[in-house]
Write an enzyme that holds these catalytic residues in place. Structure first.
Site, PDB file in Angstrom:
ATOM      1  N   HIS A  80       0.849  -1.201   0.000  1.00 38.26           N
ATOM      2  CA  HIS A  80       0.000   0.000   0.000  1.00 38.26           C
ATOM      3  C   HIS A  80       0.882   1.248   0.000  1.00 38.26           C
ATOM      4  CE1 HIS A  80      -4.215  -1.544   1.288  1.00 38.26           C
ATOM      5  NE2 HIS A  80      -3.621  -2.386   0.476  1.00 38.26           N
ATOM      6  N   TYR A  99      -9.061   5.398   8.069  1.00 38.80           N
ATOM      7  CA  TYR A  99      -9.253   5.649   9.508  1.00 38.80           C
ATOM      8  C   TYR A  99     -10.191   6.842   9.613  1.00 38.80           C
ATOM      9  CZ  TYR A  99      -4.905   2.936  10.414  1.00 38.80           C
ATOM     10  OH  TYR A  99      -3.935   1.967  10.494  1.00 38.80           O
ATOM     11  N   PRO A 156      -4.321  -0.107  18.877  1.00 39.94           N
ATOM     12  CA  PRO A 156      -4.079  -0.569  17.499  1.00 39.94           C
ATOM     13  C   PRO A 156      -4.115   0.526  16.428  1.00 39.94           C
ATOM     14  CG  PRO A 156      -6.261  -1.232  18.263  1.00 39.94           C
ATOM     15  CD  PRO A 156      -5.572  -0.625  19.435  1.00 39.94           C
ATOM     16  N   LYS A 214       0.979  -0.489  15.197  1.00 47.50           N
ATOM     17  CA  LYS A 214       2.394  -0.561  15.586  1.00 47.50           C
ATOM     18  C   LYS A 214       2.752  -1.812  16.407  1.00 47.50           C
ATOM     19  CE  LYS A 214       3.835   2.997  13.575  1.00 47.50           C
ATOM     20  NZ  LYS A 214       4.020   2.486  12.240  1.00 47.50           N
ATOM     21  N   TYR A 252       3.968   6.373  10.289  1.00 49.01           N
ATOM     22  CA  TYR A 252       3.157   5.224   9.859  1.00 49.01           C
ATOM     23  C   TYR A 252       4.012   4.162   9.171  1.00 49.01           C
ATOM     24  CZ  TYR A 252      -1.105   2.759   8.514  1.00 49.01           C
ATOM     25  OH  TYR A 252      -2.094   1.809   8.386  1.00 49.01           O
TER      26      TYR A 252
HETATM   27  C1  PHB Z   1      -6.189  -4.628  10.666  1.00 55.13           C
HETATM   28  O1  PHB Z   1      -6.255  -4.820   9.455  1.00 55.13           O
HETATM   29  O2  PHB Z   1      -6.582  -5.478  11.477  1.00 55.13           O
HETATM   30  C2  PHB Z   1      -5.671  -3.334  11.176  1.00 55.13           C
HETATM   31  C3  PHB Z   1      -5.150  -2.427  10.278  1.00 55.13           C
HETATM   32  C4  PHB Z   1      -4.662  -1.213  10.731  1.00 55.13           C
HETATM   33  C5  PHB Z   1      -4.706  -0.922  12.071  1.00 55.13           C
HETATM   34  C6  PHB Z   1      -5.207  -1.833  12.989  1.00 55.13           C
HETATM   35  C7  PHB Z   1      -5.697  -3.053  12.529  1.00 55.13           C
HETATM   36  O3  PHB Z   1      -4.247   0.279  12.512  1.00 55.13           O
END
Ligand code: PHB
Ligand code: APR
Length: 391
Positions: free
Chosen positions: A73, A202, A294, A298, A386
């Site tokens: 990505h 997000y 989450p 990280k 990130y």
């Molecule tokens: C996930 O795909 O489970 C996932 C992706 C990004 C995050 C947390 C979980 O920040």
């Protein structure tokens, strides 16, 4: 009497990665876990890998499936309820991330153990650590047949997660924990439907947080925040899909394909750091030493950087008879840990509705998102965190 150079407690991603890295250098180790392989592979965790994590798998020559099935990505999206704000990782940092389930990475490491001569003992109960103050520690446990076992070693590495025995074996006056527990948790669903967008989103909405993620082009992973202590039974699939559509905003909602959830669970959010990450002959790696919320994905990547430093230190010790890197391990690892903690905490604060926050706090979030949308400098700060700070 059984003896190894390193006894690793915990066969999650941290313990398995470390075991492979040490074996590749000829260091003799034993990995102990109280669970079975099936139980470990049944845990669904985040799925975004930084370069450090991908490159460790490359170095081990265990990257074939990851390269075939993982999705690179170049960017991700922030959403404020209305619009999408793209963070162009590739353009801003020259780097990118890989979307590949942590469970799959654990499976790759587990499956390669036998052929690489990495010994893992599952079903090890009552694991206890002894003598870490000196240079001849040992570990005792009860094996799957109920027999008492003991291994003597030069180092113990605690990779046994937040609840494991390693950190708890450090005397109270020899360390300190720093903690923040958030008043919300993440309700996650996994469904065999195509993702609503080709990049992760997000979202920070008036109604709360949402995340659109994926495992493949046909499997989606979504999250919404819910109050701490919420019962998953209150969230039938339709209610989750309705809430996702509202929070992700109109553009993403148009792309949502609904389907039955194949997994649904709620995870609490916590920030935690334990200092120091070494006590005598015991080193801590991964969730045993720190937890991040989450937001920012990280957790696994921090475990990977700890393991990278720990493998370097232990290899220097056994192959070159040099103990400087072991002495420096905690400080080196913690400097990266605290920066990832800061990023995860600040992204969590930006994206979630804290029940104690009022309309002013919401306006602050919207102003920050608006600033990010208009500032390359602000986007760069997010992007470089990130993709992962230098190791
Ligand atoms: C996930 O795909 O489970 C996932 C992706 C990004 C995050 C947390 C979980 O920040
Ligand atoms: N005895 C032996 N093993 C134990 C014990 C114990 N008493 N307690 C826990 N363990 C094992 C668990 O069964 C688990 O397999 O330690 C392992 C810890 O693995 P994780 O919780 O996955 O932690 P870690 O390897 O540090 O992973 C770091 O990956 O799993 C995620 O949330 C985690 O994102 C974080 C990252």
């Amino acid at each position: 009497m059984r003896r190894v150079q390193v006894c690793i407690i915990g066969a999650g991603p941290a313990g398995l990665l470390l075991g492979h890295l040490l074996r590749a250098e000829g260091v003799d180790c034993l990995v102990l876990d109280r669970q079975s392989p099936d139980y470990i592979l049944g845990r669904i965790r985040a799925g975004v890998l930084e370069t450090i994590t991908v490159s460790l798998m490359e170095r081990l020559g265990l990257d074939a499936r990851l390269k075939a099935e993982g999705l690179w990505h170049d960017g991700f999206q922030l959403a404020d309820g209305e619009r999408l704000i793209r963070i162009d990782l590739a353009d801003l940092t020259g780097s990118r991330v890989m979307v590949y389930g942590q469970t799959e990475l654990t499976r790759d490491l587990m499956q390669a153990a036998e052929e690489r001569g990495l010994e893992i003992e599952y079903g090890a109960r009552e694991v206890a650590l002894h003598g870490m103050e000196g240079d001849a520690p040992h570990v005792t446990w009860t094996d799957a047949n109920g027999a008492q076992q003991r291994v003597d070693c030069r180092f113990i590495v605690g990779c046994d997660g937040f609840h494991g025995p390693s950190r708890k074996a450090i005397p109270a006056n020899a360390g300190k924990g720093f903690e923040r527990v958030y008043p919300f948790g993440w309700l996650g669903i996994l469904a065999d439907v195509p993702p609503c967008h080709h990049e992760l989103i997000y979202a920070s909405h008036e109604r709360g947080f949402a995340l659109a993620s994926m495992r493949s082009e046909t499997r989606s992973r979504y999250y919404i925040d819910v109050p701490a202590g919420e019962d998953v039974a209150n969230w039938p699939d339709d209610r989750v899909w309705d809430e996702l559509a509202l929070r992700l905003g109109p553009e993403a909602a148009a792309g949502i394909a609904r389907g039955p959830s194949i997994e649904k669970s709620i995870a609490p959010l916590r920030s935690f750091v334990f200092e120091p990450m070494r006590y005598g002959s015991l080193l801590l790696c991964g969730d045993a030493a720190h937890i991040v919320p989450p937001t920012g994905a990280k957790g696994l990547n921090l475990a990977a950087s700890d393991v990278h430093y720990a493998a370097e230190a232990l290899t220097a010790f056994f192959l070159r008879n040099c103990d400087d890197a072991v002495a420096a391990y905690s400080q080196k690892a913690l400097s990266r840990v605290w920066k990832a903690e800061r990023f995860s905490w600040s992204l969590t604060r930006l994206m979630h509705r804290d029940p104690s926050g009022g309309p002013f706090e919401r306006r602050m979030q919207l102003a920050e998102l608006d600033y990010i949308a208009s500032s390359r400098a602000a986007q760069t700060a997010i992007a470089e965190n990130y993709v992962g700070l230098p190791v």
